[in-house]
Structures are given as structure tokens and as C-alpha cells.
Write a protein that holds these residues in place. Sequence first.
Motif, mmCIF file in Angstrom:
data_model
loop_
_atom_site.group_PDB
_atom_site.id
_atom_site.type_symbol
_atom_site.label_atom_id
_atom_site.label_comp_id
_atom_site.label_asym_id
_atom_site.label_seq_id
_atom_site.Cartn_x
_atom_site.Cartn_y
_atom_site.Cartn_z
ATOM 1 N N GLY A 1 2.399 -6.544 -6.290
ATOM 2 C CA GLY A 1 1.040 -6.021 -6.323
ATOM 3 C C GLY A 1 0.695 -5.184 -5.106
ATOM 4 O O GLY A 1 -0.067 -4.217 -5.208
ATOM 5 N N ILE A 2 1.240 -5.521 -3.937
ATOM 6 C CA ILE A 2 0.976 -4.729 -2.740
ATOM 7 C C ILE A 2 1.437 -3.285 -2.958
ATOM 8 O O ILE A 2 0.729 -2.331 -2.609
ATOM 9 N N GLY A 3 2.618 -3.130 -3.541
ATOM 10 C CA GLY A 3 3.101 -1.785 -3.833
ATOM 11 C C GLY A 3 2.290 -1.102 -4.916
ATOM 12 O O GLY A 3 1.930 0.072 -4.788
ATOM 13 N N LEU A 4 1.974 -1.839 -5.979
ATOM 14 C CA LEU A 4 1.187 -1.267 -7.072
ATOM 15 C C LEU A 4 -0.175 -0.791 -6.582
ATOM 16 O O LEU A 4 -0.678 0.250 -7.026
ATOM 17 N N GLY A 5 -0.763 -1.531 -5.642
ATOM 18 C CA GLY A 5 -2.094 -1.188 -5.154
ATOM 19 C C GLY A 5 -2.144 0.116 -4.388
ATOM 20 O O GLY A 5 -3.207 0.742 -4.292
ATOM 21 N N GLY A 6 -1.025 0.551 -3.834
ATOM 22 C CA GLY A 6 -1.015 1.805 -3.089
ATOM 23 C C GLY A 6 -0.685 3.024 -3.909
ATOM 24 O O GLY A 6 -0.883 4.160 -3.447
ATOM 25 N N VAL A 7 -0.197 2.834 -5.129
ATOM 26 C CA VAL A 7 0.269 3.963 -5.939
ATOM 27 C C VAL A 7 -0.882 4.728 -6.574
ATOM 28 O O VAL A 7 -1.021 5.949 -6.405
ATOM 29 N N PHE B 1 -6.640 -1.773 0.116
ATOM 30 C CA PHE B 1 -7.283 -1.718 1.423
ATOM 31 C C PHE B 1 -6.361 -1.126 2.492
ATOM 32 O O PHE B 1 -6.797 -0.354 3.341
ATOM 33 N N ALA B 2 -5.090 -1.491 2.434
ATOM 34 C CA ALA B 2 -4.183 -1.104 3.513
ATOM 35 C C ALA B 2 -3.712 0.339 3.409
ATOM 36 O O ALA B 2 -3.699 1.071 4.408
ATOM 37 N N PHE B 3 -3.333 0.764 2.203
ATOM 38 C CA PHE B 3 -2.627 2.036 2.093
ATOM 39 C C PHE B 3 -3.544 3.251 2.002
ATOM 40 O O PHE B 3 -3.081 4.375 2.211
ATOM 41 N N GLY B 4 -4.833 3.060 1.698
ATOM 42 C CA GLY B 4 -5.741 4.202 1.686
ATOM 43 C C GLY B 4 -5.890 4.841 3.050
ATOM 44 O O GLY B 4 -5.594 6.030 3.234
ATOM 45 N N PRO B 5 -6.321 4.077 4.074
ATOM 46 C CA PRO B 5 -6.413 4.657 5.415
ATOM 47 C C PRO B 5 -5.071 5.143 5.950
ATOM 48 O O PRO B 5 -5.017 6.143 6.668
ATOM 49 N N VAL B 6 -3.979 4.428 5.613
ATOM 50 C CA VAL B 6 -2.648 4.859 6.073
ATOM 51 C C VAL B 6 -2.306 6.229 5.486
ATOM 52 O O VAL B 6 -1.789 7.119 6.182
ATOM 53 N N ALA B 7 -2.611 6.428 4.202
ATOM 54 C CA ALA B 7 -2.323 7.710 3.563
ATOM 55 C C ALA B 7 -3.179 8.830 4.135
ATOM 56 O O ALA B 7 -2.719 9.968 4.282
ATOM 57 N N ASP B 8 -4.442 8.532 4.463
ATOM 58 C CA ASP B 8 -5.296 9.549 5.080
ATOM 59 C C ASP B 8 -4.777 9.949 6.459
ATOM 60 O O ASP B 8 -4.991 11.070 6.911
ATOM 61 N N ARG B 9 -4.063 9.044 7.122
ATOM 62 C CA ARG B 9 -3.550 9.327 8.461
ATOM 63 C C ARG B 9 -2.137 9.885 8.432
ATOM 64 O O ARG B 9 -1.823 10.819 9.192
ATOM 65 N N LEU B 10 -1.260 9.351 7.571
ATOM 66 C CA LEU B 10 0.154 9.717 7.590
ATOM 67 C C LEU B 10 0.584 10.602 6.431
ATOM 68 O O LEU B 10 1.704 11.124 6.455
ATOM 69 N N LEU C 1 8.895 2.015 -3.989
ATOM 70 C CA LEU C 1 10.037 1.163 -3.654
ATOM 71 C C LEU C 1 9.643 -0.313 -3.700
ATOM 72 O O LEU C 1 10.372 -1.148 -4.255
ATOM 73 N N ILE C 2 8.482 -0.630 -3.155
ATOM 74 C CA ILE C 2 8.038 -2.031 -3.117
ATOM 75 C C ILE C 2 7.827 -2.589 -4.520
ATOM 76 O O ILE C 2 8.328 -3.671 -4.857
ATOM 77 N N PHE C 3 7.098 -1.853 -5.369
ATOM 78 C CA PHE C 3 6.803 -2.444 -6.687
ATOM 79 C C PHE C 3 8.012 -2.435 -7.602
ATOM 80 O O PHE C 3 8.151 -3.295 -8.476
ATOM 81 N N GLY C 4 8.935 -1.478 -7.407
ATOM 82 C CA GLY C 4 10.154 -1.484 -8.203
ATOM 83 C C GLY C 4 11.020 -2.694 -7.877
ATOM 84 O O GLY C 4 11.483 -3.414 -8.779
ATOM 85 N N LEU C 5 11.263 -2.932 -6.588
ATOM 86 C CA LEU C 5 12.077 -4.076 -6.181
ATOM 87 C C LEU C 5 11.392 -5.392 -6.543
ATOM 88 O O LEU C 5 12.049 -6.346 -6.977
ATOM 89 N N LYS D 1 2.411 11.457 0.392
ATOM 90 C CA LYS D 1 3.767 11.328 -0.130
ATOM 91 C C LYS D 1 4.499 10.130 0.474
ATOM 92 O O LYS D 1 5.151 9.365 -0.248
ATOM 93 N N ARG D 2 4.425 9.964 1.774
ATOM 94 C CA ARG D 2 5.117 8.845 2.416
ATOM 95 C C ARG D 2 4.663 7.515 1.848
ATOM 96 O O ARG D 2 5.479 6.610 1.600
ATOM 97 N N VAL D 3 3.366 7.382 1.656
ATOM 98 C CA VAL D 3 2.834 6.127 1.133
ATOM 99 C C VAL D 3 3.292 5.909 -0.312
ATOM 100 O O VAL D 3 3.654 4.792 -0.694
ATOM 101 N N LEU D 4 3.300 6.970 -1.115
ATOM 102 C CA LEU D 4 3.750 6.843 -2.501
ATOM 103 C C LEU D 4 5.216 6.409 -2.587
ATOM 104 O O LEU D 4 5.577 5.572 -3.415
#
Length: 446
Positions: free
Chosen positions: A122-128, A76-85, A96-100, A88-91
Motif C-alpha cells: 500500500g505504501i507504494g500504491l499510495g504514491g503512484v 502523505f509521504a510521497f506528495g511532498p517528496v515528488a514536489d521536491r525531487l 518497484l515497491i508495490f510490484g515486489l 518520475k523518481r517517485v513513480l
Amino acid sequence: MQDKPMDISEFIDDSPLSRYQIMVLTLCFLIVLLDGFDTAAIGYIAPELIGQWGISRGQLAPAFGAGLFGMLIGNFAFGPVADRLGRKRVLLLCTLIFGLGTLASAWSDSIETLALLRFLTGIGLGGVLPNCITLSSEYSPARHRMLLVTLSYAGFTAGLALGGGVASQIIPLWGWQGVLTAGGLAPLLLLPFMIWLLPESVCYLAGRPEQAAALRRIVARINPDPRWQGQAFRHENAAAAGRSSASLLFVAGARARTLLLWLTFFCCLFVFYLLTNWMPTILRDHGYSTAQAARISAMVPLGGAVGGVVMAMLMDRMGARRVLPWLCLLAALALSAVGAALGDGGWLFATVFLVGFSLTGALNNLSILAATLYPTQARATGVSWALAAGRAGSIIGAMTGALLFAAAGSAHGFFAWAAAPVLVGALALFAMARLDAAPAVLKSQA
């Protein structure tokens, strides 16, 4: 100098497939491979956690559900963020989040700590996954898009399958902690290559005049023909630029297809994560060793990797709406047959592989279909929110597996019950196929 701007997607479609595009697709494959590995890791180590921590199957549910709930938040969070920003930045952030998070999970000493860390992971995995699908789709020419994006997306199912093979080798040597350590280090080692080599979405750049120089550099690497050096490019559906990405999912003509897509994702991911998280434990209880259960369970994603590619080639010829409903129907039949094959290892491998071929193969291409339904400025949101609807199903599937097994009364009944949601998903796809089949409907409404 060319006077009339050209749609960047037309440029991609008209140009030969370049080594640069293959590099982008390969990087996306590697990213989602590690995403798949870390997603499945909890299911493969579950039998060991039960034994070492002295907990029941039901007590594992919070750890399963926490990771999937985190993925729902990430979708839910990273889809709109990626459309705006930008994609690549979101990926980079999500990797980084899911690796750590996965690396830290290796030091868990209780189910509560593991559940918290799986939520953050999971938050990181959900955006990838949705952003890799979007990026792959935008770099693939239309004539081979289903196949190329499927090959890239196949990294996810390959990562799920790899998890079974790696777990069966690592657990006897280093325990369940070794699986999570490997799953955490790998994306962190890939991150510098992503920063260096992975480009931004060409469709995203084409809609931002200040990024014209960056877009020209990418265009030159895709097609170095001098006639493109002075060409200006535009962003598709510029007229919709003032609308929010979320609103474009529900414009007239899109609403019913969006809701049917969400229902299909919900049903199929409900069953997929039910199998991913609970099949190793059910097989272990049925007399198979931890290593045997991991290898058999790995047939689901392995079959999906094969089925995704085979079906993508078929869909490039026939269209997704003619293939996907029948593929889900086959998955429902295959699931019903698994219970009857539990007593024969060879038949069990074959039927579980068929489940993966049909169910996971359908999911692979369903995600790609979602990327073709929406205009660029809503594409990451459309894919992410469709996956989010699926995550709701996956959370329920992961957390109610023990209850479903108890209600079914046996492993045979468990797999028969699991076929029902997939049948509902097939009916939703048949209903979608009856609607206007042209992907451009959504874009014209934008």
C-alpha cells in the motif's frame, strides 16, 4: 534567442497535442491500471481466503485495512517528496515497491503475514496515483485537460475492473495466489519502459535552471518548431517558491475549498472501498458464485471508466463544479437501488454499473479537479493529501464493512446505508461550487 521567459504551461496550452504527450499519457494509463489491479486484488480473492483459511469476514478486516493504511502513508509521504525531487523518481520507486509487495503477498500463509505485506504494498500504491494525475495534468493542454487526464486516470478503474475478470479466470486454475503473482510481475515488467520512456514533469523542470537542457529536449519533442529552440521557460508562481508546498493548501481563500475537497474524498472513498472490498463477499453470501460475484463487482470500476470519460467531456464544456455535485447525488440514488435489484441478475448488473458510472466517475474527475486547484510547487502535495483524506475514509470503510452489514441487518439495508456518505459528499461539492469558482484564486494567493 527569445529574451522574455515563457510560462511552460502556456507553451503546452498553445501547442498541438503531440505523439510524445500521448506517449506520456499512455504510460500513466498503464501505471495506474496496474495500480488499480493490485489495489482491488484483495477484495476479489477474499471469498477464497475465507474458504481456504477458515476465517470469518471480520478477520479479513486487518488485511483490507493494512493495505489502505499503507496507501495513506504513501499519500502523505510521497506528495511532498515528488514536489521536491520530481514526479518520475517517485513513480519509479513506488512502482518497484508495490510490484515486489504484491508478488511477495502470493506466498502468504496467514492473515497476519498477508496484512503486513499489504501494508508495504500500500505504501507504494499510495504514491503512484497522485503523481500520475499530476504528471498527466502538466502534459495536457488546458482545452482538453479534463478529458485527457481522465483517459489516463481511467487506467485505475480499468485495472479494478480487470481484476474482476482476471480473478474469475485465474482463481479456478491457479487459486488466489495466481492473481497476486500476476499483479506483482506486471509492474516489474513495466518498470524498464518507465525508466527509458517516461519524462520528468515539464513544470518541475521549468522551475530549476540547472535542468534547462533537459527541458529543451522535451520541448523539442512536444513541438519541433524552430522558433521554440531558443525560448527560455519559467516556472509558474515563482513568487511562492520559498513557501512549503503544504502551506499553499491553506492560504487565505484556499482553506475552505481544501477542507471541502477532503470531506468529499473521505465520503466517496469510504463507500468506494466498502464496495470494492465487501461486495464480492456479500454477493457470494446472497447466492452468487465467486465468478459471478467478481463479474458483478467489476461493474463498479467498469462503469466508472465509462462515466469518467463521459463526464470529463461534459466538464470540459460546463466546468467540474457544475457537474460533480449532481453526479454524486446520482450515485447516492443508484446505491439505494442496488438492494432492490439483488434478486435479479440483469437488473443487478445494470444498477451496479450505474453506481460505478456515477460514484467512480465522480472520483475519477474529483482527483483531476484537485490537480487544477493548486500551483505547480504544491500540486503533487495537494492531490496526494486530498487522496490521503480519502484513504482515511477508505480504511474505515474497508474495516467496518462487516459491522455495517450486521447493523443494517440485510444486504438491502447495507446498500441503503452506503448511500448516506455519498450524499454528504454531494452536499460538500454543492458548498464548494458556491465559493469562488476560479481555479486561479489559489494561485494568486500563492
